[in-house]
Design an enzyme around this catalytic site. Structure first.
Site, mmCIF file in Angstrom:
data_model
loop_
_atom_site.group_PDB
_atom_site.id
_atom_site.type_symbol
_atom_site.label_atom_id
_atom_site.label_comp_id
_atom_site.label_asym_id
_atom_site.label_seq_id
_atom_site.Cartn_x
_atom_site.Cartn_y
_atom_site.Cartn_z
ATOM 1 N N SER A 164 0.865 -1.386 -0.006
ATOM 2 C CA SER A 164 0.048 -0.102 -0.131
ATOM 3 C C SER A 164 0.827 0.971 0.112
ATOM 4 O O SER A 164 1.737 1.507 -0.822
ATOM 5 C CB SER A 164 -0.685 0.007 1.274
ATOM 6 O OG SER A 164 -1.999 0.852 1.192
ATOM 7 N N ASP A 330 -8.623 -6.870 -4.442
ATOM 8 C CA ASP A 330 -8.313 -5.583 -3.908
ATOM 9 C C ASP A 330 -8.637 -4.582 -4.904
ATOM 10 O O ASP A 330 -8.302 -4.323 -5.905
ATOM 11 C CB ASP A 330 -6.502 -5.496 -3.972
ATOM 12 C CG ASP A 330 -6.119 -4.125 -3.159
ATOM 13 O OD1 ASP A 330 -6.869 -3.230 -3.374
ATOM 14 O OD2 ASP A 330 -4.980 -3.824 -3.190
ATOM 15 N N HIS A 363 -7.832 -5.518 -0.306
ATOM 16 C CA HIS A 363 -6.703 -4.897 -0.035
ATOM 17 C C HIS A 363 -5.723 -5.361 1.314
ATOM 18 O O HIS A 363 -4.605 -5.511 1.136
ATOM 19 C CB HIS A 363 -6.727 -3.374 0.104
ATOM 20 C CG HIS A 363 -5.694 -2.509 0.219
ATOM 21 N ND1 HIS A 363 -4.599 -2.370 -0.980
ATOM 22 C CD2 HIS A 363 -5.063 -1.639 1.083
ATOM 23 C CE1 HIS A 363 -3.734 -1.476 -0.468
ATOM 24 N NE2 HIS A 363 -3.877 -1.103 0.848
#
Lengths: 390, 390
Positions: A164, A330, A363
């Site tokens: 991320s 995701d 995610h």
């Protein structure tokens, strides 16, 4: 699961506290040169290390944390007492094996776990910076990490890894310091933040700033905290970290402690109670202004724009070997975002492997138990270690 | 596009005002029997009609509005002066042709455009209901509409049509009053609200309730309005009405009135300015408590649960012909939600057509210019009209 109303508890987190980890202090003569045009000084970085640096100093691994992460990657968190945020990936015998590698994880600049950020004291006036803190970019974070490595006497990273916002830092490391990164593993990330992601972040920021307890960012001076606004922001963001299938599997439409609706605004559904809990527990460990700054840093990230609009230009001639990883469910950083990175790396003649992991966990999959992720990471790191002679 | 900060303007909307449309009043002897176990009385429905009811009373069309819609489907809105919310679909020569059909659109119970809702005066104490208003369900809305039709002397609907929450009402109409609905067209909807959708609604409700100006729902008594909280709720919801491709096409990462970031928390990106505008303009026309009630009604909707857990049971033996429609980029009510309805209708031996419209406009596509939607609606309605002898 008990019913939890959105009434954050007492302030159990002390913002800008000296964390239970080493701190590198940088004085007036060692400013952090920030993209906003500010020379930040003095400033400091809080970090953790695990494992032993070898004599050749060739086994250093930098783990880059995500938006609300911190340096406590493989140790229990000093505030929440929960396990380190990536103990599944980092530790003895884990893919990032602390028996073999010297692992460094530093709280990013702009955050609130010991590194200088908006909750830190502004030496100009003795008050917390608040919104006087300069806007932070991903490149600023990476610059700060590079200065920390210099301080630690580490020139080269064997591996730079993160998911991320951590993956953004990995990409920025490879772009800014290609000769210092032997191998790079950006996970569940993108080379730029999408319009939809900016939109979600903006809603979260507005939720914080709509809270009267925010006081234009001066809440630490006033002695309040925008706990409700920050909790709402976290609740909204948390949805984007999961996936519809994961939410359906985990909660579905199940009611809370009963079989029928209460016909009220109580947390009737388990998903509501879960989200409220996420919001409340977050505000106990995170500074609201830091949340504003770090979301903004992600929004600003656009590696191609920094290189004439062509992402491949960020990586031309790179000696780094890459493993890019995405997760099928995701939707915050969907696979096309990773594919764009891979295309650019290929266009730049870089060595790159691409792994799309089948997962319904959204995610957050990169933080969870995903055997395919661990297998790919082990393989990539082992091959890189052989090449590196480790 | 001008920069718009999230500072809602003066209160231009008068809540619970008598709207510029006819109102059907129901007295103490005509209560609305609500699922919450309350007999609501007195109460009223504000509605609009367009076109002419034929002598046989067989050409009535009920248009059901979505969460924040109202009865002004084919007329300019009296508060915003904007065109009716579905003038693309409903009007002279349009798929729902007001030259041929008598179109009725009623503000749902629990809303704030003239039908009784939480902003209405509670006859028990002379104050606005606030949270003393009983929780509303989709079935309550439909019951209220049925009472309105009775009042208007209309037994049978030629067509019941609506999108999103309006589509939920269409499904409920077909389930509750199968012999009163000749044709039904539920668009961009589901037979139940998903965990993810409940989650998004819950965040919006918490944003409203976190606003101190909400005052436990008694803001009309206090003379305040939770404008900031409601604006944040609307901003978050609005993202879910669009799609990532639509946001990318419309805004991308374009900056606002300049070429580079300001390094501030201003609305740097066009998407931020757009969202803030959406939030601000919404609070000028909508009551915050009504938003809580209607989102809750959608969350509670689960047609299968009302029929022994088997959705097909809701439609066994139905004489209604259906056209179910979804949009490829709608992630709020994705195509599988529509497919579940179609499967159930097939299992119930109902006549059903299924149209998945290719569109990148997300959930809001049903409100926009989508030629394939209009073409399918024209065909379905024309065939039904022939069967009906219209």
């Amino acid at each position: 699961m008990a019913i939890t109303a959105l009434r954050p508890g007492p302030d159990t987190a002390s913002q800008a506290v000296e964390p239970a980890s080493p701190v590198a202090h940088f004085g007036a003569d060692e400013p952090l040169m920030m993209d906003a045009g500010v020379a930040l000084a003095p400033w400091q970085v809080a970090y953790q290390t695990t494992g032993t640096l070898n004599a050749e100093r060739t086994n250093a691994v930098l783990v880059c944390h995500a938006l609300t992460g911190d340096q406590h990657v493989a140790h229990p968190h000093p505030v929440t007492a929960k396990p380190g945020w990536w103990e599944t990936m980092v530790g003895p015998g884990k893919p990032v094996d602390t028996d073999r590698y010297f692992v460094i994880c530093a709280n990013v600049v702009g955050s609130c776990m010991g590194t200088t950020g908006p909750a830190s004291i502004n030496p100009a006036n003795g008050h917390p910076y608040g919104l006087d803190f300069p806007l932070v970019t991903i490149r600023d974070m990476v610059r700060g990490q590079a200065m920390l490595l210099d301080r630690l006497g580490i020139r080269d990273l064997f591996l730079c890894i993160g998911g991320s916002m951590g993956g953004m830092q990995v990409l920025q490391w490879a772009a800014s310091y290609p000769d210092r990164v032997f191998a790079a593993m950006p996970i569940a990330t993108g080379a730029r933040h999408s319009a939809q992601n900016i939109a979600f972040h903006e809603v979260g920021r507005q939720a914080v700033m709509a809270d009267p307890a925010w006081h234009g960012g001066r809440y630490l001076d006033v002695g309040t905290r925008p706990a409700k606004g920050l909790a709402v922001a976290r609740m909204g963001a948390h949805i984007t970290y999961l996936s519809e299938p994961a939410l359906h599997r985990k909660f579905g439409r199940r009611f809370q402690d009963r079989d029928a609706p209460t016909f009220s605004f109580d947390a009737d559904f388990q998903i509501e109670s879960y989200l409220r809990h996420q919001g409340i527990s977050f505000v106990e460990r995170f500074d609201a202004n830091a949340y504003l700054y770090l979301t903004r840093a992600m929004d600003y990230f656009d590696l191609a724009a920094d290189h004439g609009g062509v992402l491949a230009n960020a990586f031309r001639g790179t000696p780094t070997r890459f493993c890019v990883m995405s997760f099928t469910s995701d939707w915050l950083f969907p696979t096309p975002d990773s594919r764009a990175i891979v295309h650019a790396l290929n266009a730049a003649a870089a060595r790159v492997a691409f792994v799309e992991v089948e997962s319904d966990k959204g995610h957050d999959a990169f933080l969870l138990d995903e055997p395919a992720m661990f297998a790919a990471a082990r393989g990539f790191i082992a091959a890189a270690a052989r090449e590196r002679g480790l």
